[in-house]
Motif scaffolding. Sequence first.
Motif, short mmCIF file in Angstrom:
data_model
loop_
_atom_site.label_atom_id
_atom_site.label_comp_id
_atom_site.label_asym_id
_atom_site.label_seq_id
_atom_site.Cartn_x
_atom_site.Cartn_y
_atom_site.Cartn_z
N THR A 14 1.92 82.55 4.46
CA THR A 14 2.80 81.71 3.67
C THR A 14 4.24 81.99 4.03
O THR A 14 4.57 83.06 4.55
N TYR A 15 5.09 81.01 3.75
CA TYR A 15 6.53 81.14 3.99
C TYR A 15 7.25 80.47 2.83
O TYR A 15 6.87 79.37 2.41
N VAL A 16 8.28 81.11 2.32
CA VAL A 16 9.07 80.57 1.21
C VAL A 16 10.49 80.31 1.70
O VAL A 16 11.08 81.13 2.41
N GLY A 17 11.03 79.14 1.32
CA GLY A 17 12.41 78.82 1.69
C GLY A 17 12.99 77.83 0.71
O GLY A 17 12.34 77.39 -0.23
N PHE A 18 14.27 77.48 0.94
CA PHE A 18 14.86 76.40 0.15
C PHE A 18 15.78 75.59 1.03
O PHE A 18 16.28 76.07 2.06
N THR A 19 15.99 74.34 0.66
CA THR A 19 16.76 73.42 1.48
C THR A 19 17.25 72.25 0.64
O THR A 19 16.79 72.06 -0.49
N THR A 20 18.13 71.46 1.20
CA THR A 20 18.54 70.20 0.59
C THR A 20 17.86 69.03 1.30
O THR A 20 17.95 67.90 0.84
N THR B 124 22.45 77.91 -6.69
CA THR B 124 22.22 79.23 -7.27
C THR B 124 20.83 79.35 -7.87
O THR B 124 20.13 80.34 -7.64
N GLU B 125 20.42 78.33 -8.63
CA GLU B 125 19.07 78.35 -9.21
C GLU B 125 18.00 78.38 -8.13
O GLU B 125 17.04 79.15 -8.22
N ALA B 126 18.17 77.56 -7.11
CA ALA B 126 17.18 77.50 -6.02
C ALA B 126 17.12 78.82 -5.27
O ALA B 126 16.04 79.33 -4.96
N LEU B 127 18.27 79.39 -4.97
CA LEU B 127 18.32 80.65 -4.25
C LEU B 127 17.68 81.77 -5.08
O LEU B 127 16.91 82.58 -4.54
N ASN B 128 17.96 81.80 -6.37
CA ASN B 128 17.35 82.81 -7.24
C ASN B 128 15.82 82.67 -7.28
O ASN B 128 15.10 83.66 -7.25
N ARG B 129 15.35 81.43 -7.33
CA ARG B 129 13.90 81.21 -7.36
C ARG B 129 13.27 81.61 -6.02
O ARG B 129 12.21 82.24 -5.99
N GLU B 130 13.92 81.26 -4.92
CA GLU B 130 13.42 81.66 -3.60
C GLU B 130 13.33 83.19 -3.52
O GLU B 130 12.31 83.74 -3.09
N LYS B 131 14.38 83.87 -3.95
CA LYS B 131 14.38 85.33 -3.92
C LYS B 131 13.26 85.90 -4.79
O LYS B 131 12.60 86.85 -4.41
N LEU C 63 10.40 84.46 -5.57
CA LEU C 63 9.11 84.21 -4.93
C LEU C 63 8.82 85.20 -3.80
O LEU C 63 7.67 85.40 -3.43
N LYS C 64 9.86 85.84 -3.29
CA LYS C 64 9.70 86.83 -2.22
C LYS C 64 9.54 88.25 -2.76
O LYS C 64 9.36 89.19 -1.98
N THR C 65 9.58 88.41 -4.08
CA THR C 65 9.37 89.73 -4.69
C THR C 65 7.87 89.97 -4.88
O THR C 65 7.05 89.07 -4.65
N GLY C 66 7.53 91.14 -5.35
CA GLY C 66 6.13 91.45 -5.63
C GLY C 66 5.52 90.49 -6.64
O GLY C 66 4.41 89.99 -6.44
N GLY D 105 6.54 87.48 -7.33
CA GLY D 105 6.48 86.17 -6.69
C GLY D 105 5.29 86.05 -5.76
O GLY D 105 4.61 85.02 -5.73
N ARG D 106 5.01 87.11 -5.02
CA ARG D 106 3.84 87.10 -4.14
C ARG D 106 2.55 87.01 -4.95
O ARG D 106 1.59 86.36 -4.53
N ILE D 107 2.53 87.64 -6.12
CA ILE D 107 1.36 87.52 -7.00
C ILE D 107 1.22 86.07 -7.48
O ILE D 107 0.12 85.52 -7.51
N PHE D 108 2.33 85.45 -7.83
CA PHE D 108 2.33 84.04 -8.24
C PHE D 108 1.74 83.16 -7.13
O PHE D 108 0.87 82.32 -7.37
N ILE D 109 2.18 83.38 -5.90
CA ILE D 109 1.68 82.61 -4.75
C ILE D 109 0.20 82.89 -4.52
O ILE D 109 -0.58 81.97 -4.28
N LYS D 110 -0.18 84.14 -4.63
CA LYS D 110 -1.60 84.50 -4.46
C LYS D 110 -2.46 83.81 -5.51
O LYS D 110 -3.56 83.34 -5.21
N ASN D 111 -1.96 83.73 -6.75
CA ASN D 111 -2.69 83.04 -7.81
C ASN D 111 -2.81 81.55 -7.53
O ASN D 111 -3.85 80.94 -7.81
N LEU D 112 -1.75 80.95 -7.00
CA LEU D 112 -1.84 79.54 -6.61
C LEU D 112 -2.98 79.34 -5.62
O LEU D 112 -3.79 78.42 -5.74
#
Length: 85
Positions: A16-22, A58-65, A67-70, A72-79
Motif C-alpha cells: 500500500t501507499y498513502v499520499g495526498f494531492t490536489t 493542513t487537514e489533508a497533510l495531518n490525515r496522511e501523516k 495514516l502512516k503511523t502505527g 493508521g497502518r492498523i486502520f489500513i489493515k482493517n480496511l
Amino acid sequence: MEFVVYILYSEKFDKTYVGFTTSLIERFKSHNELATKGFMIKFRPWKVVYLEFYNSKTEALNREKWLKTGNGRIFIKNLKSNNFF
C-alpha cells in the motif's frame, strides 16, 4: 481548492501507499506511468482503493501523516481484512 488523501494498492506485490494531492488523476498517472525512479515504480500497477476529501492542506497533510503511523497502518489493515480492497 480540494485536497485528496488516497491509498493505493499493488495487488501484485501486496503493498500500500498513502499520499495526498490536489489532482488525483494526474498524480495517479504519475505513479503508474510517468515516474522513472523511486519506490512507486517497483510495485506497479497501482490501483486507488480509498479516498478522503479535505478543504485544507493542513487537514489533508495531518490525515496522511496519521495514516502512516502505527494506528493508521492498523486502520489500513482493517480496511483490507474487511475486503474493502
